[in-house]
Motif scaffolding. Structure first.
Motif, PDB file in Angstrom:
ATOM      1  N   UNK A 149     -15.405   7.360  37.948  1.00  0.00           N
ATOM      2  CA  UNK A 149     -16.529   7.183  37.029  1.00  0.00           C
ATOM      3  C   UNK A 149     -15.970   6.646  35.724  1.00  0.00           C
ATOM      4  N   UNK A 150     -16.837   6.339  34.785  1.00  0.00           N
ATOM      5  CA  UNK A 150     -16.383   5.707  33.545  1.00  0.00           C
ATOM      6  C   UNK A 150     -15.417   6.587  32.759  1.00  0.00           C
ATOM      7  N   UNK A 151     -15.696   7.876  32.699  1.00  0.00           N
ATOM      8  CA  UNK A 151     -14.825   8.779  31.936  1.00  0.00           C
ATOM      9  C   UNK A 151     -13.440   8.865  32.566  1.00  0.00           C
ATOM     10  N   UNK A 152     -13.392   8.999  33.893  1.00  0.00           N
ATOM     11  CA  UNK A 152     -12.092   9.067  34.569  1.00  0.00           C
ATOM     12  C   UNK A 152     -11.344   7.739  34.478  1.00  0.00           C
ATOM     13  N   UNK A 153     -12.086   6.627  34.528  1.00  0.00           N
ATOM     14  CA  UNK A 153     -11.441   5.317  34.383  1.00  0.00           C
ATOM     15  C   UNK A 153     -10.798   5.173  33.013  1.00  0.00           C
ATOM     16  N   UNK A 154     -11.512   5.573  31.959  1.00  0.00           N
ATOM     17  CA  UNK A 154     -10.960   5.476  30.602  1.00  0.00           C
ATOM     18  C   UNK A 154      -9.734   6.368  30.444  1.00  0.00           C
TER      19      UNK A 154
END
Length: 340
Positions: free
Chosen positions: A90-95
């Motif tokens: 997800x976006x948070x894990x990607x960042x």
């Protein structure tokens, strides 16, 4: 006093951006979701820090924007970020994964492009698409004529020469309506040819006005198109530590799956820019075909490689050598010296 962020992972997208920031000890101090208009203002009021971005769509634009605000920006290839992704995507894990990857001391980064490089790369992308459209149109014309019992040779020049005659002559195999359709296709083919010629003229103008392109084009097998494509992809050779690393980035080295004393090599990796690799290999093919008629040391090396490995592998070997020479020309302020 607020704790300053030292490293930031920025997951970019079209409208929604995710920020993951850590302090000097590597502890997470910020997880924030931003809309596109908020990104510039958010980083404008932050102290300069290291920002990692995946090299995807829009990454080079944001690298220029954030550098203008005083931050240090590094672009990472997505395949190097993937191993640091924890749990689900997800976006948070990607960042968070980007933030972890950019802080690694031995990480390799993607060279960011200036606006001039992106202009030149866009010109090459448009040229490549138009050439593909011209080939597709020529194949369609040949296929349609074959249905009427008219078979033309494979080369596009044969289609260009035969089509006006088929349209004008009263060919019993073609109806009046069929000739009208072919006339429209011929007009489309001529329009594509004219647009491609204009783009070729623009490439030549850029090549003549750029001393770096002229220096690269002096290498055998590297012309104005390849030289401008190299400058569009990377203008500073110091991004790579060696010519071999530059050739590996293009994808001109064998794929390896070795363990212990057992060395296993396969075909070329085909990493990097496929367009640039194609130009280098095609240029090397012309050099290989002309090498038997020359007596210089480079041509003798090519002829020996061709005798041992065959033509296809020799073309890749020459492309690899040309890539290393180009890297040396980018790094050193010296002209190209031909083989004695």
């Amino acid at each position: 006093m607020a704790i300053e962020m030292k490293v930031v992972g920025l997951d970019v997208a079209k409208n929604v951006f995710q920020v993951h920031g850590v302090d000097r000890r590597g502890e997470t101090i910020l997880r924030k979701r931003l809309r596109r208009p908020q990104v510039t203002e958010f980083f404008r009021h932050r102290t300069p820090c290291l920002i990692g971005i995946e090299a995807t769509q829009g990454a080079h634009y944001w690298a220029r924007v954030l550098r203008a605000l005083g931050h240090e920006v590094r672009l990472l290839a997505p395949q190097f970020v993937k191993p640091y992704l924890k749990s689900q995507k997800n976006d948070a894990n990607d960042a968070e994964a980007i933030c972890e990857a950019v802080s690694r001391p031995n990480m390799r980064f993607v060279p960011s492009k200036s606006i001039e490089q992106q202009d030149l790369q866009a010109l090459h992308r448009i040229r490549s698409r138009m050439i593909g459209s011209r080939t597709q149109l020529g194949n369609q014309i040949r296929g349609l004529l074959a249905e009427y019992g008219i078979v033309l040779p494979l080369h596009l020049s044969q289609v260009r020469a035969a089509l006006p005659r088929l349209i004008e002559d009263d060919n019993p195999l073609l109806s009046g309506f069929g000739r009208q359709l072919l006339a429209a296709l011929y007009e489309e083919l001529c329009a594509l040819e004219q647009r491609i010629e204009k783009i070729e003229e623009q490439v030549q103008q850029i090549h003549r006005s750029n001393p770096l392109c002229q220096k690269i084009a002096a290498v055998e097998g590297v012309g104005p198109v390849t030289a401008t494509a190299v400058v569009a992809a990377i203008a500073d050779g110091r991004t790579f530590h060696s010519g071999r690393q530059f050739a590996a980035w293009i994808g001109l080295v064998p794929r390896q799956h070795s363990s212990g004393d057992k060395q296993r090599h396969f075909g070329i990796t085909k990493r990097g820019d496929p367009y640039l690799r194609m130009l280098l290999v095609h240029g090397a093919r012309s050099v290989v075909y002309r090498a038997p008629n020359k007596n210089d040391s480079r041509s003798q090396w090519i002829a020996e490689k061709q005798r041992k490995l065959g033509t296809a592998k020799t073309c890749v070997a020459v492309a690899n050598k040309n890539a290393r020479v180009i890297w040396a020309l980018l790094v050193r302020d010296e002209p190209y010296r031909r083989a004695a």
